[in-house]
Write an enzyme that holds these catalytic residues in place. Structure first.
Site, PDB file in Angstrom:
ATOM      1  N   ASN A  64       0.919   8.249   5.336  1.00 33.86           N
ATOM      2  CA  ASN A  64       0.399   6.895   5.155  1.00 33.86           C
ATOM      3  C   ASN A  64      -0.107   6.445   6.518  1.00 33.86           C
ATOM      4  O   ASN A  64       0.638   6.456   7.481  1.00 33.86           O
ATOM      5  CB  ASN A  64       1.545   5.991   4.667  1.00 33.86           C
ATOM      6  CG  ASN A  64       1.263   4.504   4.842  1.00 33.86           C
ATOM      7  OD1 ASN A  64       2.167   3.728   5.071  1.00 33.86           O
ATOM      8  ND2 ASN A  64       0.040   4.101   4.735  1.00 33.86           N
ATOM      9  N   GLY A  65      -1.390   6.106   6.582  1.00 32.37           N
ATOM     10  CA  GLY A  65      -1.969   5.677   7.858  1.00 32.37           C
ATOM     11  C   GLY A  65      -3.353   6.261   8.018  1.00 32.37           C
ATOM     12  O   GLY A  65      -3.965   6.691   7.038  1.00 32.37           O
ATOM     13  N   HIS A 112     -23.749 -29.220   1.062  1.00 28.29           N
ATOM     14  CA  HIS A 112     -24.531 -28.450   2.032  1.00 28.29           C
ATOM     15  C   HIS A 112     -24.848 -27.050   1.512  1.00 28.29           C
ATOM     16  O   HIS A 112     -25.030 -26.131   2.312  1.00 28.29           O
ATOM     17  CB  HIS A 112     -23.787 -28.385   3.369  1.00 28.29           C
ATOM     18  CG  HIS A 112     -23.576 -29.736   3.972  1.00 28.29           C
ATOM     19  ND1 HIS A 112     -24.607 -30.515   4.434  1.00 28.29           N
ATOM     20  CD2 HIS A 112     -22.439 -30.476   4.127  1.00 28.29           C
ATOM     21  CE1 HIS A 112     -24.127 -31.664   4.889  1.00 28.29           C
ATOM     22  NE2 HIS A 112     -22.820 -31.671   4.699  1.00 28.29           N
ATOM     23  N   LYS A 148      -1.197  -4.136  -1.780  1.00 29.20           N
ATOM     24  CA  LYS A 148      -0.432  -5.289  -1.320  1.00 29.20           C
ATOM     25  C   LYS A 148      -0.178  -5.241   0.183  1.00 29.20           C
ATOM     26  O   LYS A 148      -0.145  -6.264   0.847  1.00 29.20           O
ATOM     27  CB  LYS A 148       0.904  -5.337  -2.064  1.00 29.20           C
ATOM     28  CG  LYS A 148       1.631  -6.609  -1.784  1.00 29.20           C
ATOM     29  CD  LYS A 148       2.495  -7.029  -2.906  1.00 29.20           C
ATOM     30  CE  LYS A 148       3.009  -8.424  -2.676  1.00 29.20           C
ATOM     31  NZ  LYS A 148       1.968  -9.443  -2.824  1.00 29.20           N
ATOM     32  N   GLU A 153      -9.608 -12.085  -7.088  1.00 28.18           N
ATOM     33  CA  GLU A 153      -8.929 -10.804  -6.899  1.00 28.18           C
ATOM     34  C   GLU A 153      -8.340 -10.241  -8.183  1.00 28.18           C
ATOM     35  O   GLU A 153      -8.271  -9.021  -8.321  1.00 28.18           O
ATOM     36  CB  GLU A 153      -7.899 -10.862  -5.766  1.00 28.18           C
ATOM     37  CG  GLU A 153      -6.676 -11.717  -5.990  1.00 28.18           C
ATOM     38  CD  GLU A 153      -5.744 -11.754  -4.772  1.00 28.18           C
ATOM     39  OE1 GLU A 153      -5.829 -10.890  -3.890  1.00 28.18           O
ATOM     40  OE2 GLU A 153      -4.916 -12.674  -4.720  1.00 28.18           O
ATOM     41  N   LYS A 195      -7.347 -16.177  -5.688  1.00 29.32           N
ATOM     42  CA  LYS A 195      -6.540 -15.698  -6.824  1.00 29.32           C
ATOM     43  C   LYS A 195      -7.439 -15.304  -7.979  1.00 29.32           C
ATOM     44  O   LYS A 195      -7.255 -14.276  -8.610  1.00 29.32           O
ATOM     45  CB  LYS A 195      -5.560 -16.765  -7.326  1.00 29.32           C
ATOM     46  CG  LYS A 195      -4.307 -17.034  -6.561  1.00 29.32           C
ATOM     47  CD  LYS A 195      -3.316 -15.915  -6.525  1.00 29.32           C
ATOM     48  CE  LYS A 195      -3.614 -14.932  -5.438  1.00 29.32           C
ATOM     49  NZ  LYS A 195      -3.052 -15.090  -4.134  1.00 29.32           N
ATOM     50  N   ARG A 254       1.287  -0.455  -3.088  1.00 32.82           N
ATOM     51  CA  ARG A 254       0.674  -0.070  -1.812  1.00 32.82           C
ATOM     52  C   ARG A 254      -0.609   0.741  -2.000  1.00 32.82           C
ATOM     53  O   ARG A 254      -1.274   1.104  -1.038  1.00 32.82           O
ATOM     54  CB  ARG A 254       1.669   0.761  -0.991  1.00 32.82           C
ATOM     55  CG  ARG A 254       2.965   0.051  -0.719  1.00 32.82           C
ATOM     56  CD  ARG A 254       3.897   0.946   0.047  1.00 32.82           C
ATOM     57  NE  ARG A 254       3.382   1.221   1.367  1.00 32.82           N
ATOM     58  CZ  ARG A 254       3.584   0.467   2.428  1.00 32.82           C
ATOM     59  NH1 ARG A 254       4.310  -0.615   2.329  1.00 32.82           N
ATOM     60  NH2 ARG A 254       3.076   0.797   3.584  1.00 32.82           N
ATOM     61  N   TRP A 307      -3.887   4.959  -1.435  1.00 28.57           N
ATOM     62  CA  TRP A 307      -4.983   3.989  -1.369  1.00 28.57           C
ATOM     63  C   TRP A 307      -6.032   4.653  -0.501  1.00 28.57           C
ATOM     64  O   TRP A 307      -5.824   4.866   0.691  1.00 28.57           O
ATOM     65  CB  TRP A 307      -4.503   2.680  -0.746  1.00 28.57           C
ATOM     66  CG  TRP A 307      -5.530   1.588  -0.798  1.00 28.57           C
ATOM     67  CD1 TRP A 307      -5.797   0.770  -1.849  1.00 28.57           C
ATOM     68  CD2 TRP A 307      -6.425   1.189   0.249  1.00 28.57           C
ATOM     69  NE1 TRP A 307      -6.808  -0.109  -1.525  1.00 28.57           N
ATOM     70  CE2 TRP A 307      -7.217   0.129  -0.251  1.00 28.57           C
ATOM     71  CE3 TRP A 307      -6.651   1.631   1.548  1.00 28.57           C
ATOM     72  CZ2 TRP A 307      -8.204  -0.501   0.510  1.00 28.57           C
ATOM     73  CZ3 TRP A 307      -7.632   1.007   2.305  1.00 28.57           C
ATOM     74  CH2 TRP A 307      -8.392  -0.049   1.779  1.00 28.57           C
ATOM     75  N   GLU A 356      -7.339 -20.659  -1.644  1.00 30.12           N
ATOM     76  CA  GLU A 356      -6.350 -19.772  -2.260  1.00 30.12           C
ATOM     77  C   GLU A 356      -6.586 -19.671  -3.773  1.00 30.12           C
ATOM     78  O   GLU A 356      -6.471 -18.591  -4.357  1.00 30.12           O
ATOM     79  CB  GLU A 356      -4.931 -20.288  -1.926  1.00 30.12           C
ATOM     80  CG  GLU A 356      -3.772 -19.552  -2.575  1.00 30.12           C
ATOM     81  CD  GLU A 356      -3.681 -18.072  -2.241  1.00 30.12           C
ATOM     82  OE1 GLU A 356      -4.400 -17.585  -1.365  1.00 30.12           O
ATOM     83  OE2 GLU A 356      -2.902 -17.382  -2.921  1.00 30.12           O
ATOM     84  N   CYS A 405      -0.944   3.195   1.127  1.00 31.96           N
ATOM     85  CA  CYS A 405      -0.269   4.341   0.529  1.00 31.96           C
ATOM     86  C   CYS A 405       1.248   4.128   0.564  1.00 31.96           C
ATOM     87  O   CYS A 405       1.769   3.469   1.452  1.00 31.96           O
ATOM     88  CB  CYS A 405      -0.557   5.666   1.227  1.00 31.96           C
ATOM     89  SG  CYS A 405      -2.303   6.030   1.398  1.00 31.96           S
TER      90      CYS A 405
HETATM   91  C1  G6P Z   1      -3.367  -7.953   1.150  1.00 31.85           C
HETATM   92  C2  G6P Z   1      -2.647  -8.544  -0.042  1.00 31.85           C
HETATM   93  C3  G6P Z   1      -2.656 -10.061   0.055  1.00 31.85           C
HETATM   94  C4  G6P Z   1      -2.065 -10.521   1.369  1.00 31.85           C
HETATM   95  C5  G6P Z   1      -2.763  -9.856   2.556  1.00 31.85           C
HETATM   96  C6  G6P Z   1      -1.997 -10.095   3.846  1.00 31.85           C
HETATM   97  O1  G6P Z   1      -4.713  -8.243   1.070  1.00 31.85           O
HETATM   98  O2  G6P Z   1      -3.241  -8.110  -1.242  1.00 31.85           O
HETATM   99  O3  G6P Z   1      -1.888 -10.601  -0.997  1.00 31.85           O
HETATM  100  O4  G6P Z   1      -2.180 -11.897   1.483  1.00 31.85           O
HETATM  101  O5  G6P Z   1      -2.810  -8.442   2.378  1.00 31.85           O
HETATM  102  O6  G6P Z   1      -0.753  -9.477   3.742  1.00 31.85           O
HETATM  103  P1  G6P Z   1       0.569  -9.929   4.462  1.00 31.85           P
HETATM  104  O7  G6P Z   1       1.608  -8.972   3.958  1.00 31.85           O
HETATM  105  O8  G6P Z   1       0.319  -9.779   5.931  1.00 31.85           O
HETATM  106  O9  G6P Z   1       0.851 -11.327   4.083  1.00 31.85           O
END
Ligand code: G6P
Length: 614
Positions: A100-101, A510, A609, A494, A491, A27, A74, A487, A2
């Site tokens: 937020n929390g 495997h 994020k 997501e 990508k 957020r 969120w 990674e 949030c």
């Molecule tokens: C969320 C974001 C990712 C990020 C992860 C960890 O899932 O969508 O992009 O890698 O959090 O976040 P941080 O800010 O700790 O790198």
């Protein structure tokens, strides 16, 4: 997660709040709402969906007032509906609050309040807070700021809160514990509050980051007052923001993600600036230099992180073990914190986090600290919670990353971890002076090579067109290219919602090999290096089962070109630096596929994020 924004001053609060919420939408974007006090009235506007929905919803109404609070959600407790949107309001309509929390003991508090006659409209944990503050205020006959302070001693959980009351139209009260909150001090006695500095930077550069269990009492035209939860007055520590407004805008790109992918030559350069001197053969990491001996002598370095940052940590493990010969472990912060890890004063725990706010990563550090370990941080966001609780750390200097899918933050993290590995190796003497200098020169050349990789964009767009309708994808790599495969898969899934998995190339046989048929794209990192021939064999195995091979190869490669359906060339570099180049085609590929599938690239569904809940 949030995002929260608030304003008190002489200006119209609504435009400031809406603009701020748009900046904080990364957020969370399940619902949005604002509360404004206008002529003694407290007006609430809120609805499910993005901030743009709220803006459209309000456009015909008179959203006036010079004091207001806003929220983008969120969802945790309760689905994303109009009723569950913040702000939440007391039953008499006088008090409004954003949060937020997570209030962990919300249920017991709620039952108690229900017994006392409170009626709940929403399913949120936040509504408990507003009724609790109201209840204390009435029972103890104290103003809402004091009631909020008292209420917090009953609350278990994480919060950043801002509250306003129509009975006190000249002030607002804010509090934080574990969720971030920044107060911007304007020039005309006005104040801006937000979850991070991005909504504030265009109005003022003077900010105060609230600490845990601090309460801010903010009155227009007066000085900011800070109190501890025990009511001791504290002196605000005013900091100067270094962020620039342009960094928060799209700068002509269609999406933030695309802009951020293209910023990488510069962001990597910014990460290296002042730290790498190839001519003189020096690496200087000012932030952690006093801890380097401790790291060299440590039992283990434990890298804790989540998501993309965890992938960067995996690359770091290869680099540090290979170059500095120090034992490294990489842990998901969420697992590490709950499994009673064996830690001592001889361990160094390093958190890697773009936002510096991820709840699990924070908690992992707190645990490590309580067991006597040294705690360090590698963060992107300056002034973030992780950067403040750690003993020392280094910033990645990638600049604000707005797209939810992390791109430039990842390459900056890998760059910084490369510097750490080189610096430790040099100080420890585990690398020869010649090899050290060769690697420094290679690393210095990386930003230019990233530029060259970005030139493959048109080709990658064509490949994207061919595979955009795939339902599954496999990503393979070996050594430090294995995390790049992870990674790449992350990508794709997501932002385009295609199921994808990253695997060490040799592990394919495997299990995942059973999935391979003529519809399965397999993305392979097959650059020149120690395991090149092995990867070539893995490619053969895929081809024998009619899978489609899209390979990232070193410029001039001919062997893989003959076998693969498509190749993407990247410039030659030392094997340990390949992740910095090989990750970029995967970012571009996911981006184009997501755009072609009409997905919301910058704000993928269900994600946020900055994950400030466990
Ligand atoms: C969320 C974001 C990712 C990020 C992860 C960890 O899932 O969508 O992009 O890698 O959090 O976040 P941080 O800010 O700790 O790198």
């Amino acid at each position: 997660m949030c995002g929260i924004v608030a304003y008190i001053g002489k200006k119209d609060a609504f435009p400031i709040i809406i603009k701020g919420l748009k900046r904080l939408e990364y957020r969370g974007y399940d619902s949005a709402g604002v509360a404004l006090i206008d002529n003694g009235q407290l007006n609430i506007y809120k609805c499910a969906g993005k901030v743009a929905n709220l803006e459209a919803f309000i456009s015909e109404k008179n959203a006036e007032g010079t004091i207001g609070i806003g929220h983008t959600r969120w969802a945790t407790h309760g689905p994303p509906t109009d009723v569950n949107a913040h702000p939440h309001v007391s039953m008499d309509g006088s008090l409004a609050l954003i949060h937020n929390g997570i209030i962990e003991n919300y249920d017991s508090l709620k039952q108690e309040l229900i017994k006392q006659g409170y009626v709940f409209k929403s399913e949120t944990d936040t509504e408990v807070l507003v009724h609790l503050v109201d209840n204390i205020s009435k029972k103890e006959k104290v103003w809402f700021g004091e009631a909020l302070r008292m209420a917090l001693s009953h609350v278990v959980g994480a919060y950043a809160i801002v509250a306003i009351s129509k009975d006190f139209p000249n002030q607002m009260v804010a509090a934080r514990k574990s969720s971030p909150l920044v107060v911007g001090i304007g020039e005309d006695g006005d104040f801006y509050l937000a979850s991070d500095a991005t909504p504030i930077v265009e109005y003022t550069k003077q900010v105060v980051y609230l600490e845990d269990e601090e309460i801010a009492v903010i009155k227009f035209g007066e000085e900011l007052k800070l109190f501890s939860i025990n009511d001791e007055e504290k002196r605000p520590y005013i900091q100067q923001l270094e962020m620039e407004l342009e960094a928060l805008e799209k700068g002509g790109y269609e999406h933030f993600m695309l802009k951020e992918i293209h910023e990488q030559p510069r962001s990597i350069q910014d990460c290296l600036r002042g730290r790498l001197n190839a001519q003189e053969g020096r690496v200087t990491l000012g932030g952690i230099k006093d801890y380097e001996q401790k790291m060299i002598q440590a039992n283990r370095l434990i890298l804790v992180a989540c998501g993309t940052s965890w992938h960067a940590a995996l690359v770091g493990e290869y680099l540090i073990e290979d170059l500095a010969r120090i034992n490294v472990e990489v842990e998901y912060a969420s697992e590490f914190r709950y499994r009673n890890p064996i830690l001592s004063e001889n361990d160094v725990v390093i958190a890697i986090s773009q936002s510096g706010e991820t709840a699990d990563t924070m908690a992992a550090l707190e645990l490590a600290k309580s067991k006597g370990a040294t705690i360090l941080g590698i963060c992107n966001v300056v002034g973030s919670s992780i950067s403040r609780i750690t003993d020392a750390g280094s910033y990645t200097h990638a600049g604000p990353e707005i797209g939810v899918a992390s791109t430039k933050a990842f390459t900056a993290q890998v760059t910084l971890l490369t510097l750490v590995a080189l610096s430790l190796a040099h100080k420890k003497g585990s690398i020869s002076e010649t090899d050290f200098r060769i690697l420094l020169t290679e690393l210095e050349a990386i930003p230019e090579k990233v530029k060259k990789v970005l030139e493959t964009n048109a080709k990658i767009e064509q490949i994207a067109l061919e595979y955009k309708d795939a339902t599954n994808a496999l990503y393979l790599g070996r050594g430090s290219s294995f995390p790049v495969a992870l990674e790449g898969a992350l990508k794709l899934k997501e932002i385009s919602y295609i199921h994808a998995e990253g695997y060490p190339a040799a592990e394919m046989k495997h299990g995942p090999i059973a999935l391979i048929d003529e519809n399965m794209p397999v993305f392979v990192i097959a650059t020149k290096g120690n395991s090149y021939e092995k990867v070539v064999s893995n490619i053969q195995e895929v081809k024998a089962r009619k899978g489609k091979i899209i390979a990232i190869v070193t410029e001039g490669d001919t062997q893989v070109r003959e076998m693969a359906d498509h190749v993407i060339e990247i410039p030659e570099t030392n094997e340990i630096l390949v992740p910095l180049l090989a990750t970029i085609p995967f970012q571009l590929l996911s981006y184009h596929i997501a755009v072609m599938r009409n997905c919301n690239v910058d704000q993928p569904r269900n994600l946020a994020k900055s994950v400030t809940v466990e």
